[in-house]
Motif scaffolding. Structure first.
Motif, short mmCIF file in Angstrom:
data_model
loop_
_atom_site.label_atom_id
_atom_site.label_comp_id
_atom_site.label_asym_id
_atom_site.label_seq_id
_atom_site.Cartn_x
_atom_site.Cartn_y
_atom_site.Cartn_z
N ILE A 1 0.90 -1.06 -0.01
CA ILE A 1 0.04 -0.09 0.22
C ILE A 1 1.00 1.15 -0.09
N ARG A 2 0.37 2.47 -0.77
CA ARG A 2 1.10 3.51 -0.93
C ARG A 2 0.71 4.57 0.10
N LEU A 3 1.42 5.00 1.10
CA LEU A 3 1.31 6.20 1.99
C LEU A 3 2.25 7.16 1.75
N PHE A 4 1.75 8.16 1.57
CA PHE A 4 2.38 9.45 1.29
C PHE A 4 3.59 9.22 0.33
N LYS A 5 3.34 8.36 -0.77
CA LYS A 5 4.40 8.18 -1.76
C LYS A 5 5.45 7.17 -1.50
N HIS A 6 5.30 6.53 -0.26
CA HIS A 6 6.06 5.68 0.16
C HIS A 6 5.11 4.28 0.27
N TYR A 7 5.72 3.03 -0.23
CA TYR A 7 5.27 1.88 -0.26
C TYR A 7 5.67 1.07 1.13
N ILE A 8 4.45 0.41 1.69
CA ILE A 8 4.46 -0.33 2.95
C ILE A 8 3.79 -1.73 2.74
N PRO A 9 4.58 -2.85 2.89
CA PRO A 9 3.84 -4.10 2.72
C PRO A 9 2.49 -4.49 3.31
N TYR A 10 1.68 -4.83 2.92
CA TYR A 10 0.43 -5.25 3.50
C TYR A 10 0.75 -6.04 5.01
N ALA A 11 1.59 -6.95 4.85
CA ALA A 11 1.80 -7.62 6.22
C ALA A 11 2.31 -6.81 7.19
N VAL A 12 3.29 -5.79 6.99
CA VAL A 12 3.80 -4.84 7.99
C VAL A 12 2.82 -4.11 8.56
N LEU A 13 1.86 -3.54 7.55
CA LEU A 13 0.86 -2.59 7.80
C LEU A 13 -0.09 -3.36 8.94
N LEU A 14 -0.75 -4.53 8.57
CA LEU A 14 -1.41 -5.42 9.48
C LEU A 14 -0.95 -5.51 10.97
N LEU A 15 0.38 -5.93 10.63
CA LEU A 15 0.89 -6.44 12.06
C LEU A 15 1.06 -5.14 12.81
N GLY A 16 1.42 -3.99 12.25
CA GLY A 16 1.59 -2.73 12.85
C GLY A 16 0.06 -2.36 13.60
N LEU A 17 -0.81 -2.51 12.89
CA LEU A 17 -2.37 -2.27 13.57
C LEU A 17 -2.70 -3.28 14.58
N LEU A 18 -2.40 -4.48 14.48
CA LEU A 18 -2.71 -5.52 15.50
C LEU A 18 -1.70 -4.99 16.68
N ASP A 19 -0.37 -4.70 16.41
CA ASP A 19 0.44 -4.35 17.68
C ASP A 19 -0.15 -3.07 18.44
N PHE A 20 -0.60 -2.26 17.68
CA PHE A 20 -1.22 -0.90 18.32
C PHE A 20 -2.35 -1.14 19.14
N ALA A 21 -3.40 -2.12 18.49
CA ALA A 21 -4.30 -2.52 19.41
C ALA A 21 -4.20 -3.42 20.56
N LEU A 22 -3.21 -4.07 20.37
CA LEU A 22 -2.40 -4.97 21.77
C LEU A 22 -1.93 -3.90 22.66
N LEU A 23 -1.26 -2.95 22.39
CA LEU A 23 -0.53 -2.04 23.33
C LEU A 23 -1.72 -1.30 23.91
N MET A 24 -2.75 -0.76 23.17
CA MET A 24 -3.63 -0.15 23.91
C MET A 24 -4.47 -1.22 24.93
N GLY A 25 -4.55 -2.42 24.58
CA GLY A 25 -5.14 -3.30 25.52
C GLY A 25 -4.20 -3.50 26.85
N ALA A 26 -2.94 -3.63 26.53
CA ALA A 26 -1.89 -4.00 27.47
C ALA A 26 -1.92 -2.78 28.62
N ALA A 27 -1.95 -1.64 28.09
CA ALA A 27 -1.69 -0.43 29.04
C ALA A 27 -3.35 -0.39 29.84
#
Length: 462
Positions: A2-28
């Protein structure tokens, strides 16, 4: 990808980042609830803690990006991911501790923070254990059909086999090459309908890897493939997306002219970049002044000569300027004023200089060049005039890297180890051209964050 602000990010990395953020909110939140239960405090509605939860998750997420938790190695190896996660959590804890003293209203108490960090480490590791290598496997990779069976197609095959590749080649179609290099390629004459062939392979993209495009483009085939909803791409654009570099072996002037990038509409971005440079350089010069004093004393005690080293470099639009660094080599390192590439374990480097280079402390005085406007924090590395003259003769498009202001750190510096040869300069030029072509504040932020990884693990410092 996926292209964000003209830079490409793999779908796997984006998905993992979103899951990590949700888990960090839950951990807090878990850390808050557990600690509140221990001291007998009533647990208020979660909306009263949103700023605290966001500051906790945001700080740790940024730390994870900075140390390379989402790199190709971390997606392939659980042990590597665990090591980077522990470093990220430690770094995040430091950031949150500082934030607590600056803005206590939006951060957790130390006891809440301790529990939150513990839950974060547990949940993040559990996520990676459950996912295994799924994120690095074929499930999230784009299925690609390559038109061509020559050396260019062979390059794509090698790239697909590399760790962290975001695509998998599901078929090669020979286009009548005189010397085919892919034994598994199916000749175009053996395929009745190329569009149907691509659809049957469940491909999402077709890449043109023709050795000679003149009078050989299968325009009717490409049009039919395009109308089926399959993306059609040519080699240079595909390699730019997948490698984060502008590939000099396949690129040509017309591609650079007509492809997306080198946008002139950067007025707001340039103003933001300059404001950031001035503010942060002033702040850093004040904060690192004690470090500079200690380093200066160490240099004086270790070897004769001046503490600072001024050197002529080439900057924006090819204009020369003087760069200021802490001296890390002997005063007679370059006899006769002739520029010499730095080598691995270079004997000219002093004992103190070796430490300064590993920790990048010798680069700190460059903040003065940033404040003056000769440099930016992010951009291509400024080179010596002698090297520039040689490289412009040997490398195509080398002058184009001077269309952006040079920087202390950059896309090439975080993606390629220190270069000391023409081939190294060629590799770094490909990254520099990608940065010049796709510059955005988002890419600058990404580079600044990942510079932390380079400082902690200085594999390429010399």
């Amino acid at each position: 990808m996926i292209r964000l602000f003209k830079h490409y990010i793999p779908y796997a990395v984006l998905l993992l980042g979103l899951l990590d953020f949700a888990l960090l909110m839950g951990a807090a939140e878990l850390g808050w609830i557990v600690r509140a239960g221990q001291i007998g405090m009533a647990v208020e509605p979660i909306q009263t803690r949103i700023p605290r939860l966001l500051s906790f998750a945001g700080a740790l997420e940024l730390a994870m990006i900075a140390v390379g938790v989402y790199g190709a190695e971390a997606l392939q190896s659980l042990r590597f991911a665990a090591a980077r996660l522990l470093v990220a959590i430690g770094l995040g804890a430091i950031v949150l501790a500082v934030l607590f003293f600056v803005m206590p209203a939006i951060t957790f108490w130390r006891s809440n923070l301790l529990y939150g960090l513990g839950f974060a480490a547990l949940l993040l590791m559990l996520l990676r254990i459950l996912l295994g290598r799924t994120l690095g496997g074929h499930a999230f990779k784009r299925r690609v059909v390559v038109l061509g069976a020559g050396p260019r197609a062979a390059r794509l095959k090698a790239l697909a086999a590399s760790p962290g590749a975001a695509f998998v080649v599901v078929g090669y179609v020979g286009m009548g090459e005189a010397k085919p290099a892919m034994a598994e390629a199916i000749g175009r004459e053996a395929i009745n309908n190329l569009a149907d062939h691509v659809v049957l392979l469940n491909a999402g993209e077709v890449v043109l890897a023709l050795e000679e495009r003149r009078n050989s483009l299968p325009l009717k085939d490409l049009l039919r493939i395009k109308t089926t909803g399959v993306h059609v791409n040519e080699l240079s654009t595909f390699l730019e997306r997948e490698t984060g570099r502008v590939d000099l072996d396949s690129v040509n002037p017309s591609w650079l002219i007509f492809s997306d990038g080198f946008s002139s509409g950067r007025m707001f971005s340039s103003m933001f970049k300059r404001l950031f440079d001035v503010t942060v350089s002033l702040l850093l010069l004040v904060l690192v002044f004690p470090v500079l004093i200690v380093a200066a004393l160490a240099i004086k005690l270790d070897s004769r000569g001046s503490v600072f080293y001024r050197q002529r470099r080439i900057g924006l639009y090819g204009i020369a300027f003087n760069i200021l660094k802490l001296r890390s080599m002997r005063v007679d390192a370059e006899t006769g004023g002739n520029a010499v590439w730095a080598e691995k374990d270079d004997p000219r480097i002093t004992r103190v200089g070796r430490v300064l280079r590993k920790l990048r402390i010798d680069e700190l005085p460059q903040c003065w060049s940033v404040l003056k406007g000769d440099m930016s924090f992010v951009g291509p590395r400024p080179e010596r005039p002698q090297f520039v003259d040689d490289l412009e003769q040997q490398l195509p498009y080398y002058a184009e890297r001077h269309m952006v202001k040079p920087g202390i750190t950059g896309w090439a510096q975080i993606n390629y180890p220190y270069g000391a040869s023409i081939e190294d300069a060629r590799q770094k030029l490909e990254y520099d051209l990608y940065y010049a072509k796709n510059y955005s504040p988002f890419l600058d932020l990404l580079i600044l964050l990942q510079t932390v990884r380079v400082v902690i693990w200085p594999e390429g410092a010399r």
